[in-house]
Design an enzyme around this catalytic site. Structure first.
Site, PDB file in Angstrom:
ATOM      1  N   GLU A 203       1.046  -0.644  -0.188  1.00  0.00           N
ATOM      2  CA  GLU A 203       0.067   0.128  -0.408  1.00  0.00           C
ATOM      3  C   GLU A 203       0.435   1.446   0.042  1.00  0.00           C
ATOM      4  O   GLU A 203       0.161   2.154   0.770  1.00  0.00           O
ATOM      5  CB  GLU A 203      -0.820  -0.173   1.485  1.00  0.00           C
ATOM      6  N   LYS A 335     -15.701  -2.148   3.548  1.00  0.00           N
ATOM      7  CA  LYS A 335     -15.423  -2.297   2.297  1.00  0.00           C
ATOM      8  C   LYS A 335     -16.090  -2.908   1.501  1.00  0.00           C
ATOM      9  O   LYS A 335     -16.110  -3.851   1.481  1.00  0.00           O
ATOM     10  CB  LYS A 335     -14.117  -3.279   2.139  1.00  0.00           C
TER      11      LYS A 335
END
Ligand code: PGA
Ligand code: ZN
Length: 426
Positions: A203, A335
């Site tokens: 990330e 999510k």
């Protein structure tokens, strides 16, 4: 009215194929969205459809793209573009599997998000405004930003997956980003000086060559200090332990520390960190199958600390209700691709808030330029936003979209409760 649904194979931030969907209306409006992908996925998640075989390690999505261009396009053509709930329900029924594996969780979430974009465009509204409906949008969510990456995103160099910061003292969203940029730069300097910089993790956070989790925590604390922002008061630490990745059945293996511990041992270690470091938020401290220990941990955590369920609840409304009843966690990670449609994502959010839980809308470790989640955060009033690090354009695309929205909605950050932090704040 929906005129065309087009599936397209594009690429994500890990260089893997993923699904983009474009929906066009008879009036000439267009909406487009791309499915992200997790690496440390919970077992309760909707399943992406991947082709298997040898191409791209079996991760190709030609089958999922075909289900968009075939069955899904067929089912959606002629339907009203603003019927999000009805179309999402129809997609779930058309798939028929419960885990969305037939058409593909990736095909379905990209379709569901593209539909929202198309409906907003056809109403002449920005997505956040369309999603807010009659309600009040915003304010901008409080960013939770990764500085160091570990766990499954960095070949298990350290056990903990995300070492993050939350600029709890920042007066607004743009300032929270400014302060985080300071901390990120300071961390990079500290790591480079110590010869511990191995690269960047999935990330975009630094991938440190540390020998223990505590070394990473010490480094993060020093980076906050070196940035000139007060640890705890201005900038606090947030962790994603992602414990399901290194344990099941109440047994956990700490690769770096070279030992195996049980649920109580892991809890004790983490509670020690909460006492020693200015941590305001801790995600998946225990495994997704370890609810009783998760509940004991939540009870034992100091007041004001967020205990976040990600793999534990996988954006699933009944599962959130079940964990809330148990007292396992007090905040839900949201999510959209974990559950597969926007309607079900909204239901998960509403369930969490109704149970008195907090909520954080989150990207995945495999991402793209798609910024839909930022609009969900503002449109649905989700108080916090987790997107990964403060580098790389698939991450910055989201932070930057927040800056654009900050010109249109209140920018005040939604701070977590500030009383009784464990490291001695008065
Ligand atoms: P994932 O990681 O997208 O690989 O699941 C993010 C998280 O665990 O929060
Ligand atoms: Zn997580």
């Amino acid at each position: 009215t929906i005129d065309a649904v087009i599936g397209r194979r594009v690429w994500d931030s890990r260089g893997r194929p993923t699904v983009e969907v474009e929906i066009r209306t008879t009036s000439g409006a267009m909406g487009r969205a791309i499915a992200p992908a997790g690496a440390s996925t919970g077992s309760g998640e909707a399943l992406d459809r991947r082709d298997g075989g040898s191409a791209f390690a079996g991760l190709d999505v030609r089958g999922a793209v075909a289900s968009v261009n075939g069955e899904i396009a067929e089912a959606l053509k002629g339907r009203p573009v603003d019927d999000q709930a009805g179309i999402d329900r129809g997609l779930v029924e058309l798939d028929g599997t419960g885990d969305k594996s037939r058409l593909g969780g990736n095909a379905i979430i990209a379709t569901s998000m593209a539909l929202a974009h198309a409906a907003a465009a056809s109403a002449g509204l920005p997505l956040w405004r369309h999603l807010a409906g009659e309600g009040e949008p915003g304010p901008l969510p409080l960013p939770e930003i990764q500085i160091l990456g570990g766990g499954a995103h960095a070949a298990r160099r350290v056990d903990v997956q995300d070492f993050m910061v939350i600029a709890v003292g920042a007066p607004d969203y743009p300032t929270a980003l400014d302060w985080t940029a300071d901390v990120y730069r300071a961390a990079g300097r500290i790591l480079a000086d110590a010869g511990k910089l191995q690269g960047v993790a999935d990330e975009g956070g630094f991938w440190p060559a540390f020998d223990s989790n505590e070394e990473a925590l010490d480094c993060l604390l020093r980076a906050i200090e070196a940035s000139g922002h007060a640890p705890g008061d201005d900038v606090a630490i947030a962790l994603d332990i992602a414990a399901s990745d290194f344990g099941t059945g109440g047994r956990y293996t700490l690769a770096r520390d070279g030992r195996e511990i049980d649920s109580d041992g892991l809890s004790e270690m983490l509670l020690g960190w909460l006492a020693k470091y200015p941590v305001v938020s801790i995600e998946d401290p225990l495994g997704e199958d370890d609810e009783e220990a998760f509940a004991r941990f939540t009870k034992a955590a100091p007041a004001g600390v967020q205990v976040v369920g990600d793999d534990l609840v996988t954006t699933n409304a009944p599962r959130i209700a079940q964990c809330a009843a148990l007292g396992a966690g007090n905040t839900a990670l949201i999510k959209p691709n974990q559950i597969g449609t926007l309607s079900e994502t909204h239901e998960a959010l509403e369930t969490a808030l109704a149970k008195g839980w907090g909520a954080i809308v989150s990207a995945r470790s495999g991402e793209t330029e798609d910024v839909t989640i930022v609009h969900l955060g503002v449109g649905w009033g989700i108080p916090q936003l987790k997107v990964g690090s403060f580098t790389r354009s698939e991450r910055m695309a989201k932070w930057n979209e927040g800056l654009r929205l900050a010109e249109q909605v209140p920018t005040g950050t939604a701070l977590p409760p500030r009383t009784a932090y464990p490291w001695g704040r008065k």
